[in-house]
Design a protein around this motif. Sequence first.
Motif, PDB file in Angstrom:
ATOM      1  N   LEU A  92      39.071  44.505  38.343  1.00 45.35           N
ATOM      2  CA  LEU A  92      37.682  44.619  37.897  1.00 45.35           C
ATOM      3  C   LEU A  92      36.937  45.714  38.667  1.00 45.35           C
ATOM      4  N   ALA A  93      37.079  45.707  39.991  1.00 41.34           N
ATOM      5  CA  ALA A  93      36.305  46.622  40.836  1.00 41.34           C
ATOM      6  C   ALA A  93      36.691  48.082  40.627  1.00 41.34           C
ATOM      7  N   ILE A  94      37.928  48.349  40.210  1.00 40.58           N
ATOM      8  CA  ILE A  94      38.362  49.741  40.036  1.00 40.58           C
ATOM      9  C   ILE A  94      37.594  50.418  38.912  1.00 40.58           C
ATOM     10  N   SER A  95      36.925  49.656  38.068  1.00 40.19           N
ATOM     11  CA  SER A  95      36.142  50.251  36.976  1.00 40.19           C
ATOM     12  C   SER A  95      35.125  51.263  37.503  1.00 40.19           C
ATOM     13  N   ASP A 197      34.388  32.294  45.161  1.00 41.62           N
ATOM     14  CA  ASP A 197      33.736  30.993  45.366  1.00 41.62           C
ATOM     15  C   ASP A 197      33.691  30.158  44.089  1.00 41.62           C
ATOM     16  N   ASN A 198      33.722  30.816  42.935  1.00 45.78           N
ATOM     17  CA  ASN A 198      33.644  30.095  41.668  1.00 45.78           C
ATOM     18  C   ASN A 198      34.993  29.924  40.982  1.00 45.78           C
ATOM     19  N   SER A 199      36.078  30.321  41.669  1.00 47.73           N
ATOM     20  CA  SER A 199      37.447  30.148  41.141  1.00 47.73           C
ATOM     21  C   SER A 199      37.594  30.740  39.750  1.00 47.73           C
ATOM     22  N   LEU A 200      37.151  31.988  39.598  1.00 52.68           N
ATOM     23  CA  LEU A 200      37.197  32.657  38.303  1.00 52.68           C
ATOM     24  C   LEU A 200      38.549  33.315  38.074  1.00 52.68           C
ATOM     25  N   ILE A 201      38.787  33.744  36.844  1.00 52.48           N
ATOM     26  CA  ILE A 201      40.020  34.443  36.500  1.00 52.48           C
ATOM     27  C   ILE A 201      39.639  35.689  35.697  1.00 52.48           C
ATOM     28  N   GLU A 202      40.186  36.839  36.074  1.00 51.99           N
ATOM     29  CA  GLU A 202      39.598  38.118  35.695  1.00 51.99           C
ATOM     30  C   GLU A 202      39.560  38.417  34.197  1.00 51.99           C
ATOM     31  N   PHE A 203      40.678  38.286  33.493  1.00 53.89           N
ATOM     32  CA  PHE A 203      40.708  38.672  32.085  1.00 53.89           C
ATOM     33  C   PHE A 203      39.854  37.743  31.228  1.00 53.89           C
ATOM     34  N   VAL A 204      39.922  36.454  31.532  1.00 58.44           N
ATOM     35  CA  VAL A 204      39.097  35.495  30.793  1.00 58.44           C
ATOM     36  C   VAL A 204      37.620  35.718  31.108  1.00 58.44           C
ATOM     37  N   LEU A 205      37.309  36.044  32.351  1.00 58.43           N
ATOM     38  CA  LEU A 205      35.930  36.346  32.719  1.00 58.43           C
ATOM     39  C   LEU A 205      35.407  37.534  31.925  1.00 58.43           C
TER      40      LEU A 205
END
Length: 218
Positions: A92-95, A197-205
């Motif tokens: 995500l951050a590389i964007s 902290d919110n236990s997210l997952i990148e592609f689904v997010l």
Amino acid sequence: MTQRDLSLVTVFFEAERDLLLLQAKSLARFMPEGLCSQIVVIDNGAKPASSRWRSHLLTAYGPHASLVSFRSRDEVVPTDAPGWVSQQLIKLAISRDIETAGYVVLDSKNHLVAPLVTTDIVNSDGRWRLKRNSYASHPLREFVTKTLTFVGLEPNLDDDTLPGTTTPFVFDTQATRELWTWLGAEGTRDPARTFVDNSLIEFVLYGSRLKALGTVDT
């Protein structure tokens, strides 16, 4: 789609170096020149690859070697998150460093076995392809539920329009930058910490945020 539109991004760690070499060779053989204008290789290992190994990898990219740039994890997103989570943050951050309209994220295990064509990446109407999946019995369903709740959607795991969790995955660069800014609440908190902290997952997010905003078809 023109050359200006697309970048490739691969994140790897020490145990995947041989796989990355194979990926580079497959791109040299099967990716037409001019299909992308930037290849970013991100080292997520505890011990950075040597300059000698990087040179060997560049050679493997063949006609695409001049497109390749290297980043370390800390250059993209300093984090103490474990490897699997840091991989997601990096994607995500590389964007923020991508110069093209979209970028395709690859894992080192992704190798071309036939010529890559634009229809593998872009739909006929010009939109980036978005993989979709159902998570009714998926091993990552807990993360998916938390992610959907976080973006304000009903956590319906039978919904087969949810984004997939595997690479290759195409990100719209501007949408991903805006997502990263949103995670940081416009500069008031650390986006990486919010993600962890919110236990997210990148592609689904990424996909569910677009869906919540109404900017992707369901």
